[in-house]
Design an enzyme around this catalytic site. Structure first.
Site, short mmCIF file in Angstrom:
data_model
loop_
_atom_site.label_atom_id
_atom_site.label_comp_id
_atom_site.label_asym_id
_atom_site.label_seq_id
_atom_site.Cartn_x
_atom_site.Cartn_y
_atom_site.Cartn_z
N ASP A 1 -3.84 2.80 -5.13
CA ASP A 1 -2.63 2.84 -4.29
C ASP A 1 -2.37 1.52 -3.57
OD1 ASP A 1 -4.68 2.85 -2.49
OD2 ASP A 1 -3.91 4.49 -1.27
N GLU A 2 -2.95 0.44 -4.04
CA GLU A 2 -2.87 -0.82 -3.30
C GLU A 2 -2.75 -2.01 -4.25
OE1 GLU A 2 -6.11 -1.11 -0.51
OE2 GLU A 2 -6.09 -3.29 -0.70
N ASP B 1 0.85 -1.18 0.00
CA ASP B 1 0.00 0.00 0.00
C ASP B 1 0.90 1.24 0.00
OD1 ASP B 1 -3.16 0.39 1.31
OD2 ASP B 1 -1.81 2.10 1.11
#
Length: 435
Positions: A109-110, A14
DNA sequence: TCTGGGGTCCTAGGACCC
DNA sequence: TCTGGGGTCCTAGGACCC
């Protein structure tokens, strides 16, 4: 007994305060300072990402910009840079793929990585166990992202995606945390119930009201009405600790290649817009509706899908929100969709009510060309639409705009409550493209 | 200047059919 | 004709995630 299937081999990486970190690449003077990324100041909107320095001042994502500015008047406010973050995410993914054969994008974002079967590949004499091998590789990978793209991230490793995800949160900032197989219960026990994915503000409030603050309290509820009430949740948490499978990998996103049982396409496509100032004038609402319809139809055509169900979303000045949908013959053409949604708009706009947000959603999708015997509305997709699409495909959606969508509506029909005097400039900043 | 925008998933009631 | 049930589709709303 520990089987390979039950080993801690699922990793969640993340990116830490991702949007802020990217903004700092563009403007290094922001490093170490409180930074807030979100809507332009003076516009309606919320915080998308806040640096740790800003969080210390009480700012967090989801908060209105007005509240943020009150709490942190001296922070640095940066408007969201659409499109840019995705490009950085792609660079990150390319690095991860050097380390792991199975990398899935869970959100901008992961990432979820599946290291099952990789232990032998990476093993070194100094590694004390297969777990240690994987943890070392993940640390190297995290550092590579830091060194090569200058983006900080954190990683969690566990037997399932859920554990890995929670662990990545505990590893922040810029850390790595492994939860060995078998220790899930000890890991989860002290955490607040809110840390568990799927427990949001509402469920949290319900649990707190019943005296439950931690996952341990939830998992050890004594028999009785409270336990009965939350047994579904208990099963979910318990399953994460005990289930003999690792099935909850992230689906690849976008999921438009996936079909449901009836040959439809999974998912929906939508666009909505909150106006800078509430709009009561029907002509102006229709013009905004047309702009949204054109945009979503264009996206549907680009994906090669038709939709059957069309939803209109209205949010009024008092934040009351309603949605109205209608199912018609499959289409992705502006004209029939506009007819459908304009009808819903006229039915649901009480005289004198000002609209804060207007939204359009397409669902019940099917692949274009697959609608065998179903009626299929091709109306409105003539040479002009094709030409418009061609320009947009080359130069982007904003390169061209139908006259009516930007100003006065061609679909106009004056109504009793027409003629409001509100300012109706759309919130252009929300979609402004910055290079 | 209170409260974005893109999604997914779930529930629940009513219509309709067998 | 005193009352049944499945199954499926449609619609509306809400919780949740990033």
């Amino acid at each position: 007994m520990l089987t390979n299937r039950r080993s801690s081999r699922i990793c969640c990486l993340d990116l830490d305060t991702f949007f802020v970190s990217v903004e700092r690449l563009f403007d290094p003077s922001l490093v170490g300072k409180p930074v807030v990324v979100g809507a332009s100041p003076g516009k309606r909107g919320v915080v998308t990402s806040a640096s740790y320095e800003a969080r210390r001042l009480g700012v967090h994502s989801g908060m209105s910009m007005a509240d943020a500015q009150r709490l942190a008047p001296n922070a640095f406010y940066v408007p969201t840079r659409h499109g840019t973050y995705g490009r950085y995410a792609s660079k990150v993914k390319a690095i991860l793929e050097r380390y792991c054969p199975e990398v899935r994008t869970a959100s901008v974002d992961e990432f979820i990585l599946d290291f099952r079967g990789c232990e032998g590949l990476y093993r070194r004499p100094e590694d004390t166990s297969p777990d240690a091998t994987i943890e070392r590789v993940v640390r190297e990978m995290r550092q590579a992202v830091q060194d090569e793209i200058l983006l900080p991230s954190s990683a969690g490793i566990g037997t399932s995606r859920t554990i890995a995800k929670i662990a990545s949160g505990r590893a922040k900032p810029a850390g790595v945390l492994m939860v060995p197989s078998g220790s899930e219960r000890d890991f989860l026990a002290p955490l607040s119930v809110r840390k568990f994915p799927g427990i949001g503000p509402v469920a949290e409030a319900n649990l707190n009201q019943a005296g439950i603050q931690t996952l341990d309290q939830l998992m050890t509820l004594p028999p009785g009405p409270t336990r009965q009430r939350f047994k579904g949740l208990m099963r979910q948490v318990d399953g994460i600790c005990t289930e003999q499978r690792v099935a909850d990998l992230a689906p690849e996103r976008p999921a438009f290649s996936e079909h449901d049982r009836k040959g439809g396409v999974v998912g929906s496509i939508s666009n909505e817009r909150t106006f800078h100032a509430d709009v009561g004038n029907l002509n102006k609402l229709e013009a905004q509706l047309l702009a949204l319809v054109e945009r979503v139809c264009w996206r549907a055509r680009n994906r090669g899908v038709l939709a059957r169900t069309f939803t209109l979303k209205l949010r009024f000045s008092n934040f009351e929100t309603l949605s109205r949908s209608k199912t018609i013959a499959p289409t992705n053409s502006d004209l029939p969709v506009m007819r459908c949604l304009r009808g819903l708009l006229l039915q649901n706009l009480a005289p004198g009510r000002a609209v804060r947000l207007l939204g359009v959603a397409f669902s019940k999708l099917t692949l274009e060309g697959q609608q065998l015997s179903l009626p299929y509305d091709r109306g409105g997709r003539g040479d002009v639409s094709m030409a418009v699409d061609a320009v947009r495909d080359r130069f982007g959606y904003e390169a061209i705009r139908r006259g009516a969508a930007g100003g006065r509506s061609r679909w106009e029909k004056r109504s009793p409550h027409d003629g409001g005097s509100e300012a109706t400039e759309p919130d252009q900043a929300a979609n402004a493209r910055k290079v």
